[in-house]
Write a protein that holds these residues in place. Structure first.
Motif, PDB file in Angstrom:
ATOM      1  N   UNK A   1       0.851  -1.190   0.000  1.00 35.47           N
ATOM      2  CA  UNK A   1       0.000   0.000   0.000  1.00 35.47           C
ATOM      3  C   UNK A   1       0.884   1.237   0.000  1.00 35.47           C
ATOM      4  N   UNK A   2       0.347   2.406  -0.354  1.00 35.18           N
ATOM      5  CA  UNK A   2       1.140   3.635  -0.297  1.00 35.18           C
ATOM      6  C   UNK A   2       1.209   4.181   1.123  1.00 35.18           C
ATOM      7  N   UNK A   3       2.273   4.896   1.413  1.00 37.98           N
ATOM      8  CA  UNK A   3       2.454   5.590   2.687  1.00 37.98           C
ATOM      9  C   UNK A   3       2.940   7.009   2.393  1.00 37.98           C
ATOM     10  N   UNK A   4       2.081   7.982   2.638  1.00 38.48           N
ATOM     11  CA  UNK A   4       2.401   9.377   2.366  1.00 38.48           C
ATOM     12  C   UNK A   4       2.908  10.036   3.640  1.00 38.48           C
ATOM     13  N   UNK A   5       4.038  10.715   3.540  1.00 34.87           N
ATOM     14  CA  UNK A   5       4.643  11.397   4.676  1.00 34.87           C
ATOM     15  C   UNK A   5       4.790  12.891   4.366  1.00 34.87           C
ATOM     16  N   UNK A   6       4.662  13.693   5.421  1.00 34.65           N
ATOM     17  CA  UNK A   6       4.957  15.125   5.355  1.00 34.65           C
ATOM     18  C   UNK A   6       6.205  15.358   6.202  1.00 34.65           C
TER      19      UNK A   6
ATOM     20  N   UNK B   1       6.328  29.039   5.282  1.00 31.36           N
ATOM     21  CA  UNK B   1       7.085  27.838   5.575  1.00 31.36           C
ATOM     22  C   UNK B   1       7.054  26.955   4.339  1.00 31.36           C
ATOM     23  N   UNK B   2       8.113  26.204   4.119  1.00 28.42           N
ATOM     24  CA  UNK B   2       8.174  25.242   3.029  1.00 28.42           C
ATOM     25  C   UNK B   2       8.286  23.832   3.605  1.00 28.42           C
ATOM     26  N   UNK B   3       7.782  22.853   2.853  1.00 32.14           N
ATOM     27  CA  UNK B   3       7.771  21.467   3.337  1.00 32.14           C
ATOM     28  C   UNK B   3       7.783  20.522   2.151  1.00 32.14           C
ATOM     29  N   UNK B   4       7.937  19.243   2.450  1.00 33.72           N
ATOM     30  CA  UNK B   4       7.971  18.211   1.411  1.00 33.72           C
ATOM     31  C   UNK B   4       6.934  17.142   1.708  1.00 33.72           C
ATOM     32  N   UNK B   5       6.437  16.526   0.654  1.00 38.91           N
ATOM     33  CA  UNK B   5       5.506  15.400   0.745  1.00 38.91           C
ATOM     34  C   UNK B   5       6.017  14.295  -0.170  1.00 38.91           C
ATOM     35  N   UNK B   6       6.024  13.067   0.307  1.00 37.47           N
ATOM     36  CA  UNK B   6       6.511  11.948  -0.503  1.00 37.47           C
ATOM     37  C   UNK B   6       5.731  10.685  -0.176  1.00 37.47           C
ATOM     38  N   UNK B   7       5.731   9.776  -1.131  1.00 40.08           N
ATOM     39  CA  UNK B   7       5.110   8.463  -0.967  1.00 40.08           C
ATOM     40  C   UNK B   7       6.214   7.429  -0.822  1.00 40.08           C
ATOM     41  N   UNK B   8       6.322   6.826   0.358  1.00 38.13           N
ATOM     42  CA  UNK B   8       7.346   5.819   0.611  1.00 38.13           C
ATOM     43  C   UNK B   8       6.751   4.417   0.720  1.00 38.13           C
ATOM     44  N   UNK B   9       5.564   4.246   0.150  1.00 42.75           N
ATOM     45  CA  UNK B   9       4.976   2.918   0.076  1.00 42.75           C
ATOM     46  C   UNK B   9       5.410   2.196  -1.198  1.00 42.75           C
ATOM     47  N   UNK B  10       4.789   1.035  -1.451  1.00 47.23           N
ATOM     48  CA  UNK B  10       5.139   0.232  -2.620  1.00 47.23           C
ATOM     49  C   UNK B  10       4.227   0.472  -3.810  1.00 47.23           C
ATOM     50  N   UNK B  11       3.101   1.164  -3.585  1.00 43.23           N
ATOM     51  CA  UNK B  11       2.149   1.417  -4.661  1.00 43.23           C
ATOM     52  C   UNK B  11       1.889   2.917  -4.768  1.00 43.23           C
ATOM     53  N   UNK B  12       1.427   3.387  -5.922  1.00 45.80           N
ATOM     54  CA  UNK B  12       1.136   4.814  -6.076  1.00 45.80           C
ATOM     55  C   UNK B  12       0.035   5.270  -5.121  1.00 45.80           C
ATOM     56  N   UNK B  13       0.122   6.539  -4.742  1.00 50.63           N
ATOM     57  CA  UNK B  13      -0.885   7.157  -3.885  1.00 50.63           C
ATOM     58  C   UNK B  13      -1.623   8.224  -4.687  1.00 50.63           C
TER      59      UNK B  13
ATOM     60  N   UNK C   1       8.305   6.530  -3.896  1.00 54.17           N
ATOM     61  CA  UNK C   1       9.600   7.174  -3.816  1.00 54.17           C
ATOM     62  C   UNK C   1       9.660   8.573  -4.383  1.00 54.17           C
ATOM     63  N   UNK C   2       8.534   9.101  -4.846  1.00 54.29           N
ATOM     64  CA  UNK C   2       8.544  10.431  -5.457  1.00 54.29           C
ATOM     65  C   UNK C   2       8.364  11.516  -4.405  1.00 54.29           C
ATOM     66  N   UNK C   3       9.308  12.436  -4.241  1.00 55.29           N
ATOM     67  CA  UNK C   3       9.127  13.545  -3.306  1.00 55.29           C
ATOM     68  C   UNK C   3       8.609  14.792  -4.033  1.00 55.29           C
ATOM     69  N   UNK C   4       7.780  15.547  -3.359  1.00 52.21           N
ATOM     70  CA  UNK C   4       7.380  16.876  -3.826  1.00 52.21           C
ATOM     71  C   UNK C   4       7.984  17.871  -2.850  1.00 52.21           C
TER      72      UNK C   4
END
Length: 259
Positions: free
Chosen positions: A107-112, A135-147, A183-186
């Motif tokens: 499943x996907x896991x989205x982190x801030x 403020x600036x920040x990043x969001x990324x999916x560190x799961x195995x499937x797209x979110x 694995x894609x970070x924004x």
């Protein structure tokens, strides 16, 4: 569950039918014995002189032995069915655990993360001036499937406690491109708050006068995966005036959690 109930109730009715048949046979046998006894001159003479009485008694003994054996066999069947039910329940639990584990892994896991320090911007437009806290920040999916981002709330707020964040703008990068591949970070996502009470100091640096309140940065992201849905990431930070950095706000799962 209906199949299990049928499997349990079915064998319990079999002993009643079998025992009823056996009792009927026994009653018929006893009746036959009594008829044979009345025709004999002595109380037990039928057993030695009347061949039909002898064989009727023998049939009664055989029927009694069969009844005992049937009852014992049915008891063994009932015990074996109960054992099979326990084994089936254990197998079902193992299957559910395996399915749940697979769902959690695949499943996907989205982190801030990567929240920057507070930045104070001065601006001037058509003769008017003001300042903005950002403020600036990043969001990324560190799961195995797209979110797939379904909904997002993000805001800076000044209050005694975190205020519910507002919905993100239509031109937010996560609204424009809502799919996060594994694995894609924004990076460098921006959030600002207009704030006029700013102390300008070219030597010590500009500082925001919060009026005794707290500055909070809060993000809530709702998303789904390829085979799962209903995932929510909550991340909340509090601004520390001593260090100029944002630190995690330990307010509870409603502020910081992931489902």
């Amino acid at each position: 569950m209906q199949m299990e109930d049928t499997a349990v109730k079915g064998p319990r009715r079999v002993p009643e039918v079998v025992i009823g048949c056996l009792l009927s046979i026994a009653a018929l046998t006893v009746g036959t014995m009594l008829v044979s006894a009345t025709r004999a001159s002595e109380a037990w003479g039928w057993f030695s002189k009347d061949a039909s009485g002898f064989f009727t008694g023998l049939q009664f003994l055989v029927a009694t032995a069969q009844a005992v054996l049937f009852i014992y066999q049915l008891r063994l069947i009932r015990v074996s069915l109960e054992d099979a039910k326990v084994v089936s329940a254990a197998a079902t639990r193992q299957a559910r655990v395996a399915e749940d584990t697979l769902t959690k892994i695949e499943r996907p896991y989205v982190f801030v993360y990567n929240v920057s320090s507070l930045k104070i911007d001065q601006w001037e437009y058509e003769g008017e001036t003001g300042s903005t806290l950002s403020v600036k920040y990043s969001v990324a999916n560190y799961g195995k499937l797209p979110a797939v981002i379904e909904h997002m709330q993000v805001s800076l707020s000044v209050h005694d406690e975190p205020l519910p964040p507002t919905n993100y703008d239509y031109n937010h990068p996560l609204a424009v491109s809502a799919v996060l591949v594994p694995g894609e970070p924004r990076n460098d996502l921006y959030e600002g708050l207009a704030w006029d009470r700013v102390t300008i100091d070219p030597y010590q640096g500009d500082a925001a006068d919060l009026g005794g309140k707290e500055l909070f940065f809060w993000v809530i992201i709702r998303y789904r995966g390829t085979f799962s849905s209903g995932h929510v990431t909550r991340a909340c930070w509090r601004y520390d005036e001593r260090t100029g950095q944002f630190v995690e706000f330990n307010g509870g799962p409603e502020h910081n959690s992931q489902t």
